[in-house]
Design an enzyme around this catalytic site. Sequence first.
Site, PDB file in Angstrom:
ATOM      1  N   ASN A  10      -2.740   7.360   1.367  1.00 55.59           N
ATOM      2  CA  ASN A  10      -3.015   5.941   1.160  1.00 55.59           C
ATOM      3  C   ASN A  10      -3.125   5.313   2.541  1.00 55.59           C
ATOM      4  O   ASN A  10      -2.130   5.143   3.240  1.00 55.59           O
ATOM      5  CB  ASN A  10      -1.900   5.273   0.340  1.00 55.59           C
ATOM      6  CG  ASN A  10      -2.157   3.781   0.133  1.00 55.59           C
ATOM      7  OD1 ASN A  10      -2.624   3.083   1.026  1.00 55.59           O
ATOM      8  ND2 ASN A  10      -1.840   3.297  -1.052  1.00 55.59           N
ATOM      9  N   GLU A  37      -6.698   3.295  -1.352  1.00 54.73           N
ATOM     10  CA  GLU A  37      -6.652   1.941  -0.783  1.00 54.73           C
ATOM     11  C   GLU A  37      -7.560   1.841   0.441  1.00 54.73           C
ATOM     12  O   GLU A  37      -7.159   1.375   1.505  1.00 54.73           O
ATOM     13  CB  GLU A  37      -5.213   1.524  -0.458  1.00 54.73           C
ATOM     14  CG  GLU A  37      -5.018   0.026  -0.578  1.00 54.73           C
ATOM     15  CD  GLU A  37      -3.567  -0.423  -0.477  1.00 54.73           C
ATOM     16  OE1 GLU A  37      -3.366  -1.647  -0.387  1.00 54.73           O
ATOM     17  OE2 GLU A  37      -2.650   0.420  -0.481  1.00 54.73           O
ATOM     18  N   ASN A 153       2.575   5.761  -7.071  1.00 53.79           N
ATOM     19  CA  ASN A 153       3.443   4.583  -7.086  1.00 53.79           C
ATOM     20  C   ASN A 153       4.685   4.743  -7.961  1.00 53.79           C
ATOM     21  O   ASN A 153       5.211   3.760  -8.490  1.00 53.79           O
ATOM     22  CB  ASN A 153       2.656   3.331  -7.469  1.00 53.79           C
ATOM     23  CG  ASN A 153       2.235   2.546  -6.233  1.00 53.79           C
ATOM     24  OD1 ASN A 153       3.037   2.331  -5.329  1.00 53.79           O
ATOM     25  ND2 ASN A 153       0.983   2.140  -6.188  1.00 53.79           N
ATOM     26  N   ASP A 254       1.564   2.169   5.763  1.00 53.14           N
ATOM     27  CA  ASP A 254       2.959   2.315   5.361  1.00 53.14           C
ATOM     28  C   ASP A 254       3.189   3.625   4.609  1.00 53.14           C
ATOM     29  O   ASP A 254       4.338   4.003   4.351  1.00 53.14           O
ATOM     30  CB  ASP A 254       3.452   1.114   4.544  1.00 53.14           C
ATOM     31  CG  ASP A 254       2.475   0.665   3.473  1.00 53.14           C
ATOM     32  OD1 ASP A 254       1.385   1.264   3.335  1.00 53.14           O
ATOM     33  OD2 ASP A 254       2.798  -0.298   2.743  1.00 53.14           O
TER      34      ASP A 254
END
Length: 264
Positions: A10, A37, A153, A254
């Site tokens: 991601n 993303e 997630n 992140d």
Amino acid sequence: MARLKIASWNINSVRARIGIVERFLIEHAPDVLCLQETKVINGDFPHEMFERLGYVHRYLNGQRMHHGVAVISRIPLVEDRRHDWQDNGEARHIGVRLADTGVLLENVYVPAGGDIPDPILNPKFGQKLAYYDRMTDWSAKLRDPTIIVGDMNVAPLPSDVWNHKALLDVVSHTPIEVEKMERLMASHGWVDLGRKFIEAPARLYTWWSYRAKDWAASDRGRRLDHIWASPDLAATATSFAVAEGARSWERPSDHVPIIAEFDL
């Protein structure tokens, strides 16, 4: 026997972080890189760097400023297997078939689900649970050898988060999300390669919040990113690794890349 190295990341905007994507490809040289993303429409995707490094096969499912997934490869790919699991136009899934082996590769970006773990008070959480239900129905019908990667997630195990008790009511580690993930895994007999090679209760994280002043010192991580394989295909897996150091690169995501290798 064909050796295959697949990475998933991601990237939180591929254009903003194109420099660290290039660094990762040079240092780790995966055959296939799956990004989530990407935050860019297909027409604005930054092709040049990938082309220059020999990643000439690219399947994109992009969206302006939000979501977006891509499969980027230096080995031939066929088929365009995108799904809209929420029926709302969000670009969260792109699948391909590896031309030389026939293996399916599915790249997913599951919704985060908002902050409140209640589908009535927080419709985004309900959408996340429904996303898992629809993926489970699809997964149960898969018959071809398949690898599924991406930002799921959900951190399912107590050792997948920095503090199991503290996060039981936090979205990504709630019991209902873990149950939904377990149902998805059971629907196809998926093998979690992360935990095949790094057995629980060993620490295994792929995400650290930007809010931490020093992510490494606080180490408040979660394992949100996964690589799973069909049972027969999982038997050919030879390694799994987390490129944890990428969290300290310039302008990092992140999330960090995860990498699995196979002898097919």
